[in-house]
Motif scaffolding. Structure first.
Motif, PDB file in Angstrom:
ATOM      1  N   GLU A 122       0.795  -1.253   0.035  1.00 18.03           N
ATOM      2  CA  GLU A 122       0.082  -0.015   0.110  1.00 18.03           C
ATOM      3  C   GLU A 122       0.885   1.195  -0.004  1.00 18.03           C
ATOM      4  O   GLU A 122       2.231   1.126   0.351  1.00 18.03           O
ATOM      5  CB  GLU A 122      -1.228   0.008   1.193  1.00 18.03           C
ATOM      6  N   ALA A 123       0.282   2.491  -0.433  1.00 18.26           N
ATOM      7  CA  ALA A 123       0.892   3.412  -0.707  1.00 18.26           C
ATOM      8  C   ALA A 123       1.891   4.063   0.412  1.00 18.26           C
ATOM      9  O   ALA A 123       3.089   4.427   0.393  1.00 18.26           O
ATOM     10  CB  ALA A 123       0.150   4.786  -1.007  1.00 18.26           C
ATOM     11  N   ALA A 124       1.444   3.915   1.824  1.00 22.85           N
ATOM     12  CA  ALA A 124       2.126   4.201   3.036  1.00 22.85           C
ATOM     13  C   ALA A 124       3.510   3.511   3.075  1.00 22.85           C
ATOM     14  O   ALA A 124       4.136   4.078   3.910  1.00 22.85           O
ATOM     15  CB  ALA A 124       1.254   4.134   4.316  1.00 22.85           C
ATOM     16  N   TYR A 125       3.479   2.322   2.684  1.00 18.00           N
ATOM     17  CA  TYR A 125       4.544   1.302   2.788  1.00 18.00           C
ATOM     18  C   TYR A 125       5.547   1.437   1.473  1.00 18.00           C
ATOM     19  O   TYR A 125       6.637   0.887   1.537  1.00 18.00           O
ATOM     20  CB  TYR A 125       4.141   0.133   3.085  1.00 18.00           C
ATOM     21  N   GLY A 126       4.616   1.665   0.396  1.00 18.68           N
ATOM     22  CA  GLY A 126       5.665   1.518  -1.077  1.00 18.68           C
ATOM     23  C   GLY A 126       5.472   3.045  -1.502  1.00 18.68           C
ATOM     24  O   GLY A 126       4.739   3.018  -2.554  1.00 18.68           O
ATOM     25  N   PRO A 127       6.144   3.797  -1.122  1.00 18.72           N
ATOM     26  CA  PRO A 127       6.015   5.116  -1.672  1.00 18.72           C
ATOM     27  C   PRO A 127       6.306   5.381  -3.223  1.00 18.72           C
ATOM     28  O   PRO A 127       5.750   6.632  -3.960  1.00 18.72           O
ATOM     29  CB  PRO A 127       6.853   6.072  -0.821  1.00 18.72           C
ATOM     30  N   ASP A 128       7.068   4.475  -3.644  1.00 18.03           N
ATOM     31  CA  ASP A 128       7.490   4.579  -5.231  1.00 18.03           C
ATOM     32  C   ASP A 128       6.436   3.718  -6.119  1.00 18.03           C
ATOM     33  O   ASP A 128       7.061   3.603  -7.323  1.00 18.03           O
ATOM     34  CB  ASP A 128       9.040   4.258  -5.398  1.00 18.03           C
ATOM     35  N   LEU A 129       5.877   3.019  -5.588  1.00 21.70           N
ATOM     36  CA  LEU A 129       5.125   1.857  -6.334  1.00 21.70           C
ATOM     37  C   LEU A 129       4.287   2.489  -7.560  1.00 21.70           C
ATOM     38  O   LEU A 129       4.459   1.983  -8.533  1.00 21.70           O
ATOM     39  CB  LEU A 129       4.039   1.063  -5.352  1.00 21.70           C
ATOM     40  N   GLU A 130       3.717   3.621  -7.130  1.00 18.61           N
ATOM     41  CA  GLU A 130       2.802   4.254  -8.406  1.00 18.61           C
ATOM     42  C   GLU A 130       3.745   4.742  -9.396  1.00 18.61           C
ATOM     43  O   GLU A 130       3.572   4.803 -10.599  1.00 18.61           O
ATOM     44  CB  GLU A 130       1.915   5.355  -7.782  1.00 18.61           C
ATOM     45  N   GLU A 131       5.049   5.505  -8.986  1.00 18.88           N
ATOM     46  CA  GLU A 131       5.861   5.879 -10.055  1.00 18.88           C
ATOM     47  C   GLU A 131       6.535   4.588 -10.650  1.00 18.88           C
ATOM     48  O   GLU A 131       6.681   4.955 -11.976  1.00 18.88           O
ATOM     49  CB  GLU A 131       7.068   6.380  -9.250  1.00 18.88           C
ATOM     50  N   VAL A 132       6.693   3.460 -10.251  1.00 22.44           N
ATOM     51  CA  VAL A 132       7.297   2.369 -10.949  1.00 22.44           C
ATOM     52  C   VAL A 132       6.304   2.074 -11.864  1.00 22.44           C
ATOM     53  O   VAL A 132       6.483   1.745 -13.210  1.00 22.44           O
ATOM     54  CB  VAL A 132       7.813   1.296  -9.984  1.00 22.44           C
ATOM     55  N   ALA A 133       4.950   2.082 -11.319  1.00 22.64           N
ATOM     56  CA  ALA A 133       3.754   1.681 -12.436  1.00 22.64           C
ATOM     57  C   ALA A 133       3.582   2.523 -13.368  1.00 22.64           C
ATOM     58  O   ALA A 133       3.614   2.224 -14.750  1.00 22.64           O
ATOM     59  CB  ALA A 133       2.416   1.398 -11.646  1.00 22.64           C
ATOM     60  N   ASN A 134       3.830   3.905 -13.119  1.00 22.78           N
ATOM     61  CA  ASN A 134       3.870   4.895 -14.328  1.00 22.78           C
ATOM     62  C   ASN A 134       5.035   4.741 -15.472  1.00 22.78           C
ATOM     63  O   ASN A 134       4.869   4.925 -16.523  1.00 22.78           O
ATOM     64  CB  ASN A 134       3.736   6.260 -13.827  1.00 22.78           C
ATOM     65  N   TYR A 135       6.101   4.400 -14.819  1.00 20.85           N
ATOM     66  CA  TYR A 135       7.456   4.262 -15.636  1.00 20.85           C
ATOM     67  C   TYR A 135       6.953   3.157 -16.468  1.00 20.85           C
ATOM     68  O   TYR A 135       7.459   3.097 -17.826  1.00 20.85           O
ATOM     69  CB  TYR A 135       8.482   3.629 -14.827  1.00 20.85           C
ATOM     70  N   HIS A 136       6.422   2.155 -16.095  1.00 20.03           N
ATOM     71  CA  HIS A 136       6.119   0.762 -17.191  1.00 20.03           C
ATOM     72  C   HIS A 136       4.905   0.974 -17.692  1.00 20.03           C
ATOM     73  O   HIS A 136       4.443  -0.005 -18.562  1.00 20.03           O
ATOM     74  CB  HIS A 136       6.253  -0.425 -16.510  1.00 20.03           C
ATOM     75  N   LYS A 137       3.995   2.043 -17.462  1.00 17.35           N
ATOM     76  CA  LYS A 137       2.776   2.234 -18.070  1.00 17.35           C
ATOM     77  C   LYS A 137       1.804   0.950 -17.811  1.00 17.35           C
ATOM     78  O   LYS A 137       0.895   0.354 -18.786  1.00 17.35           O
ATOM     79  CB  LYS A 137       2.804   2.524 -19.605  1.00 17.35           C
ATOM     80  N   VAL A 138       1.810   0.594 -16.467  1.00 17.38           N
ATOM     81  CA  VAL A 138       0.964  -0.564 -16.125  1.00 17.38           C
ATOM     82  C   VAL A 138       0.224   0.013 -14.889  1.00 17.38           C
ATOM     83  O   VAL A 138       0.555   1.135 -14.473  1.00 17.38           O
ATOM     84  CB  VAL A 138       1.511  -1.783 -16.143  1.00 17.38           C
ATOM     85  N   SER A 139      -0.585  -0.910 -14.238  1.00  8.71           N
ATOM     86  CA  SER A 139      -1.277  -0.596 -12.962  1.00  8.71           C
ATOM     87  C   SER A 139      -0.502  -0.816 -11.779  1.00  8.71           C
ATOM     88  O   SER A 139       0.554  -1.923 -12.062  1.00  8.71           O
ATOM     89  CB  SER A 139      -2.601  -1.391 -12.937  1.00  8.71           C
ATOM     90  N   THR A 140      -0.657  -0.317 -10.800  1.00  8.76           N
ATOM     91  CA  THR A 140       0.094  -0.832  -9.432  1.00  8.76           C
ATOM     92  C   THR A 140      -0.006  -2.312  -9.178  1.00  8.76           C
ATOM     93  O   THR A 140       0.688  -2.913  -8.674  1.00  8.76           O
ATOM     94  CB  THR A 140      -0.336   0.153  -8.254  1.00  8.76           C
TER      95      THR A 140
END
Length: 257
Positions: A122-140
């Motif tokens: 979850e976002a509070a524990y994985g602060p870069d998860l959304e950034e990684v998803a955006n980098y690969h153009k996929v969902s979290t």
């Protein structure tokens, strides 16, 4: 019987590196573990620590003790000039070469057991998860699915005590490290750095992309061995909720683990 192929070179003034290959693979990892086990069973006075890695084994030694042990024996044999011309590394190298020349490939040692590592993504524990998803153009959700779908061999423990470098990550997760490293990363943070994934054992600076966190303690200096994982073990990440994370964290704290 196939002769062992290796190279040796010094690391500073109190360590020797034995290189057993150049390719990072499970076959090389298996060889590293087999040779490390053989060397541990033929330990030399003055050797301090053996550290296996991707393709190498490093042996740290006490240079003064090595010199005293070996030069005393040589001097007793009357070869004083030969002894005086050598350095501790020369003695260590000679001993290692003799051991490795007699090395016989034994029965393949099975790689270590699989350790489940619970991770909250979850976002509070994985602060870069959304950034990684955006980098690969996929969902979290895709990132979490890919990250939890593999069983990862532990190739090396390094960078910080208990920090596992894990191989076998899905290539779709390969993500560059952060351009500006963080100065403080929470203990248990699970990150991606290039084509590797790993877990920060305690609070430390770092530049990997943080996609989750585990409540498990990977380095416990009050236990033997202090590292939860070792080279050759396998890791399986298991997704948990924030509620499950907190419950596990409280249980670990109360148990003193």
């Amino acid at each position: 019987m196939t002769k062992l192929v290796y190279e040796c070179h010094p690391l500073g003034d109190s360590a020797i590196v034995i290189r057993l290959g150049s390719d990072i693979s499970l076959a090389t990892l298996q060889l590293v573990r087999q040779v490390a086990h053989y060397l541990e069973n033929n330990w030399q006075k003055g050797f301090l620590e053996l550290v296996p890695a991707y393709t190498t084994i490093t042996i740290f030694y006490d240079a003064f003790r090595i010199y005293n042990y070996t030069s005393e024996a040589v001097l007793k044999s009357g070869q004083s000039q030969w002894a005086a011309a050598w350095h501790p590394y020369d003695y260590v190298l000679q001993h290692i070469v003799q051991l490795l020349e007699n090395y016989k490939e034994g029965t393949a040692r099975q790689l270590g057991a699989i350790t489940d590592i619970p991770v909250c993504y979850e976002a509070a524990y994985g602060p870069d998860l959304e950034e990684v998803a955006n980098y690969h153009k996929v969902s979290t959700a895709d990132i979490v699915t890919w990250h939890t779908s593999r069983v990862y061999p532990v190739y090396m423990i390094g960078f910080a005590p208990g920090f596992p470098y894990l191989g076998g990550m899905d290539g779709r997760l390969t993500t560059p490290r952060k351009s500006v490293p963080r100065t403080r990363i929470p203990a248990g943070s699970v990150g991606i750095g290039g084509a590797q994934t790993g877990i920060y054992p305690f609070e430390t600076p770092g530049g990997w992309q943080l996609i989750g966190r585990t409540p498990l303690r990977l380095f416990r200096p009050d236990t033997d061995p202090p590292s939860l994982l070792k080279v050759g073990d396998h890791v399986k990440f298991v997704a948990i909720s924030s509620g499950e994370f907190q419950a596990l964290e409280e249980g670990i704290a109360s148990d003193g683990l």
